[in-house]
Write a protein that holds these residues in place. Sequence first.
Motif, PDB file in Angstrom:
ATOM      1  N   PHE A 112       0.811  -1.219   0.000  1.00 51.81           N
ATOM      2  CA  PHE A 112       0.000   0.000   0.000  1.00 51.81           C
ATOM      3  C   PHE A 112       0.845   1.271   0.000  1.00 51.81           C
ATOM      4  CE2 PHE A 112      -2.735   3.116   2.308  1.00 51.81           C
ATOM      5  CZ  PHE A 112      -3.722   3.213   1.342  1.00 51.81           C
ATOM      6  N   HIS A 113       1.922   1.267   0.791  1.00 52.48           N
ATOM      7  CA  HIS A 113       2.742   2.476   0.919  1.00 52.48           C
ATOM      8  C   HIS A 113       4.183   2.078   1.249  1.00 52.48           C
ATOM      9  CE1 HIS A 113       4.185   6.346   2.450  1.00 52.48           C
ATOM     10  NE2 HIS A 113       3.186   6.884   1.761  1.00 52.48           N
ATOM     11  N   PRO A 114       5.173   2.786   0.670  1.00 50.39           N
ATOM     12  CA  PRO A 114       6.580   2.416   0.921  1.00 50.39           C
ATOM     13  C   PRO A 114       6.941   2.349   2.411  1.00 50.39           C
ATOM     14  CG  PRO A 114       6.442   4.049  -0.831  1.00 50.39           C
ATOM     15  CD  PRO A 114       5.049   3.879  -0.303  1.00 50.39           C
TER      16      PRO A 114
END
Length: 225
Positions: free
Chosen positions: A49-51
């Motif tokens: 979803f997100h780094p």
Amino acid sequence: MTTTSTPARTTATATHPGEIRRYKDGTRMNHWFVALLFFAAALSGLALFHPVLFFFSNLFGGGQLTRILHPFLGLAMVLGFVFLFFTVWRENLIGRADREWLRHSGQMLKGNKGAMPAVGKYNAGQKLVFWGFAVSLLLLLVTGFMFWAPYFFHLFPVTVRRLAILVHAVSAVVLVLSVIVHVYAAIWVKGTTRAMTRGTVTDSWARHNHPLWHREMTEGHPPRD
Ligand code: HEM
């Protein structure tokens, strides 16, 4: 005096005196299969979803494997939930008594249980969470297929895929919030977790939290209300 409370309708195994069977062994195994798969699908999904959350991919053997595994984990969770859904959906139908319960839900949050209308096997809060599970999982399944590379994504135009990704993310948030409420409620109402760990609850837990269900189980017929 306590009762053994073992009417034929839902009882698969004998219970000890003072206990009532709430779930069959198969239902409990089904539930924990879904719960386990939920954590695997949620953590692998968050990694993608997100780094900032990419470190979760270490749990699944790195980024490549996380990408490959996540859709299969999600699919297994949804398939598991389908069985659970068909076991309990009838008892989660929302009726007039539930709307009344919801109108009083402020009292429930204040801990004033005495002000709440008597409930059956599940209260309206549990029922809403159940339908939250069902709708979010359905949306996750449908939208997940729409951008599942390399198998199905080419069947959908890019704008449709972009919308699917958005709906997938929003549904995942709804599911995670619903699970948080579900687990919090299970821990908050003392004596509830054993329903899913042992399959039984105490007679007094049932009388206190689900009086109409208690009556049904001890008297052997559905409550008249
Ligand atoms: C560690 C995580 C979880 C815990 C501790 C937990 C605990 C419980 C407990 C104690 C019950 C029995 C409640 C009662 O009979 O009143 C229950 C029922 C249930 N759980 Fe979970 N659960 C977890 C995760 C999940 C997940 C991820 C799902 C589905 C996405 C799920 C779906 C259900 C369903 C459908 C029921 C039947 C009751 C209903 O329809 O509301 N649970 N859970």
